[in-house]
Design a protein around this motif. Structure first.
Motif, PDB file in Angstrom:
ATOM      1  N   ARG A 149       0.865  -1.176   0.000  1.00 49.96           N
ATOM      2  CA  ARG A 149       0.000   0.000   0.000  1.00 49.96           C
ATOM      3  C   ARG A 149       0.906   1.232   0.000  1.00 49.96           C
ATOM      4  NH1 ARG A 149      -3.168   2.213   4.150  1.00 49.96           N
ATOM      5  NH2 ARG A 149      -1.218   2.258   5.299  1.00 49.96           N
ATOM      6  N   ASN A 150       0.777   2.068  -0.988  1.00 51.82           N
ATOM      7  CA  ASN A 150       1.618   3.261  -1.153  1.00 51.82           C
ATOM      8  C   ASN A 150       3.097   2.887  -1.003  1.00 51.82           C
ATOM      9  OD1 ASN A 150      -0.830   4.553  -1.237  1.00 51.82           O
ATOM     10  ND2 ASN A 150      -0.333   6.092   0.294  1.00 51.82           N
ATOM     11  N   GLU A 196      -7.907   5.459   7.459  1.00 51.08           N
ATOM     12  CA  GLU A 196      -6.478   5.500   7.123  1.00 51.08           C
ATOM     13  C   GLU A 196      -6.042   4.334   6.229  1.00 51.08           C
ATOM     14  OE1 GLU A 196      -7.760   5.677  10.169  1.00 51.08           O
ATOM     15  OE2 GLU A 196      -6.776   4.315  11.583  1.00 51.08           O
ATOM     16  N   THR A 198      -7.127   4.030   3.276  1.00 52.34           N
ATOM     17  CA  THR A 198      -7.176   4.629   1.942  1.00 52.34           C
ATOM     18  C   THR A 198      -5.797   4.592   1.297  1.00 52.34           C
ATOM     19  OG1 THR A 198      -8.949   6.078   2.631  1.00 52.34           O
ATOM     20  CG2 THR A 198      -7.663   6.825   0.767  1.00 52.34           C
ATOM     21  N   GLY A 199      -5.746   4.326  -0.010  1.00 47.20           N
ATOM     22  CA  GLY A 199      -4.463   4.352  -0.702  1.00 47.20           C
ATOM     23  C   GLY A 199      -4.433   3.469  -1.933  1.00 47.20           C
TER      24      GLY A 199
HETATM   25  C1  LIG Z   1      -1.570   6.830   0.105  1.00 42.19           C
HETATM   26  O1  LIG Z   1      -1.524   7.684  -1.003  1.00 42.19           O
HETATM   27  C2  LIG Z   1      -2.745   8.369  -1.290  1.00 42.19           C
HETATM   28  C3  LIG Z   1      -2.602   9.132  -2.570  1.00 42.19           C
HETATM   29  O2  LIG Z   1      -1.350   9.700  -2.702  1.00 42.19           O
HETATM   30  C4  LIG Z   1      -3.085   9.264  -0.097  1.00 42.19           C
HETATM   31  O3  LIG Z   1      -4.310   9.933  -0.342  1.00 42.19           O
HETATM   32  C5  LIG Z   1      -3.216   8.403   1.140  1.00 42.19           C
HETATM   33  O4  LIG Z   1      -3.445   9.220   2.265  1.00 42.19           O
HETATM   34  C6  LIG Z   1      -1.922   7.605   1.366  1.00 42.19           C
HETATM   35  N1  LIG Z   1      -2.162   6.715   2.473  1.00 42.19           N
HETATM   36  C7  LIG Z   1      -1.259   6.539   3.443  1.00 42.19           C
HETATM   37  C8  LIG Z   1      -1.655   5.665   4.553  1.00 42.19           C
HETATM   38  O5  LIG Z   1      -0.154   7.050   3.401  1.00 42.19           O
END
Ligand SMILES: *[C@@H]1O[C@H](CO)[C@@H](O)[C@H](O)[C@H]1NC(C)=O
Ligand SMILES: *[C@@H]1O[C@H](CO)[C@@H](O)[C@H](O)[C@H]1NC(C)=O
Ligand SMILES: *[C@@H]1O[C@H](CO)[C@@H](O)[C@H](O)[C@H]1NC(C)=O
Length: 275
Positions: A149-150, A196, A198-199
């Motif tokens: 994730r990310n 949290e 999200t990603g």
């Molecule tokens: C992952 O990336 C997305 C888009 O760049 C961002 O909106 C999101 O907050 C990030 N999530 C985390 C946990 O870093």
């Protein structure tokens, strides 16, 4: 630079934990930073080229007086980031491929850029969601399945030992079917979704010890977790209802006093006078 020598460098990369370059993944339509591991000194020519399928080089960017300028085919998409590199924006599928930073004709850094397309998936807070991913695993040399994730680990499951490693926060929350290898189903299930979570989630097959990666299909999902309704009592609605019934009472009282009262009085007076 011939194709053989590039392959040689890549092979070297794979065998000695690459110091020269890296695999970089980026999302279709977004931007990516491409930077060299070291800068060019003096007046050597510092360029970033893309190696096309037919081995010909295409200039992506060129550093002039310390500032990166776009090549002809990249005029509106390259911007200066630092002495080491640039940002390539509005990524398209044809941006997939091998990039070389060259200093005075010598390769400084190799970057294998992989563009992925993400499937949008949404879930509401507290819910369970499945992020789909499939890969033809039959007869393939596969060491493990991995989700990120990310860019950070979510879960990794080894095929032979079935050993599972979790990224922080995903213990007992993320899971992949125990039969993933047999069925080629690498889908990730996430329980108790939180805002949290999200990603961008990427799904990979790791082929061997050197972690040569292959993306599954679809390679990625962009997860959106929406806030749950302030259940279960709907306090706001209750308040509104309370207000409404008070207004009804007030209107009734008003009507009684202003209209019904006097009318009754007038009616009574009229009946009396008729007798
Ligand atoms: C992952 O990336 C997305 C888009 O760049 C961002 O909106 C999101 O907050 C990030 N999530 C985390 C946990 O870093
Ligand atoms: C680069 O741009 C030129 C002129 O617009 C075009 O003819 C050529 O096909 C482009 N090359 C690539 C690889 O896109
Ligand atoms: C793939 O596996 C997930 C669980 O990991 C399951 O929910 C889903 O139904 C499977 N897909 C198919 C097509 O069997």
């Amino acid at each position: 630079m011939t194709r053989t020598s590039i392959l040689l460098v890549l092979a070297l990369c794979a065998s000695v934990k690459c110091l020269l370059g890296d695999f970089v993944t980026a999302k279709l339509g977004e931007s990516v930073k491409l930077s060299a591991s070291r800068s060019c000194t003096g007046d050597e020519k510092f360029t970033l080229i893309k190696r096309l399928k037919d081995d010909s080089p295409l200039t992506v960017a060129l550093r002039v007086d310390g500032v990166w300028e776009p090549g002809l085919n990249y005029t509106s998409r390259i911007s200066h980031h630092s002495v080491f590199g640039v940002v390539l924006s509005r990524l398209n599928i044809n941006d997939n491929g091998l990039y070389e930073f060259t200093c005075g004709g010598e390769i400084v850094t190799l970057i294998q850029l992989e563009i992925f397309r993400a499937t949008p998936v949404s879930v509401s807070e507290g819910g369970t969601v499945e992020l789909p991913c499939y890969y033809y695993t039959a007869g393939e040399l596969v060491k493990s399945v991995r989700w990120e994730r990310n860019g950070s680990l979510v879960i990794e499951m080894d095929r032979a030992s079935r050993e599972i490693r979790y990224g922080t926060g995903f213990e007992g929350k993320g899971s992949v079917s125990a039969n993933w290898y047999l069925e080629g189903n690498l889908s990730l299930t996430l329980k108790r979704a939180q805002l949290e979570d999200t990603g961008d989630y990427l799904c990979y097959i790791q082929q061997d010890e050197d972690a040569k990666r292959r993306r599954g299909h679809p390679a990625a999902a962009t997860l959106t977790v929406s806030k749950r309704h302030p259940d279960p009592d709907h306090p706001k609605d209750e308040e509104k209802k309370g207000m409404e019934s008070w207004s009804i009472v007030a209107i009734t009282v008003f009507l009684t006093l202003v209209i019904v009262g006097p009318s009754a009085f007038v009616l009574g007076w009229w009946l009396k006078s008729c007798r």
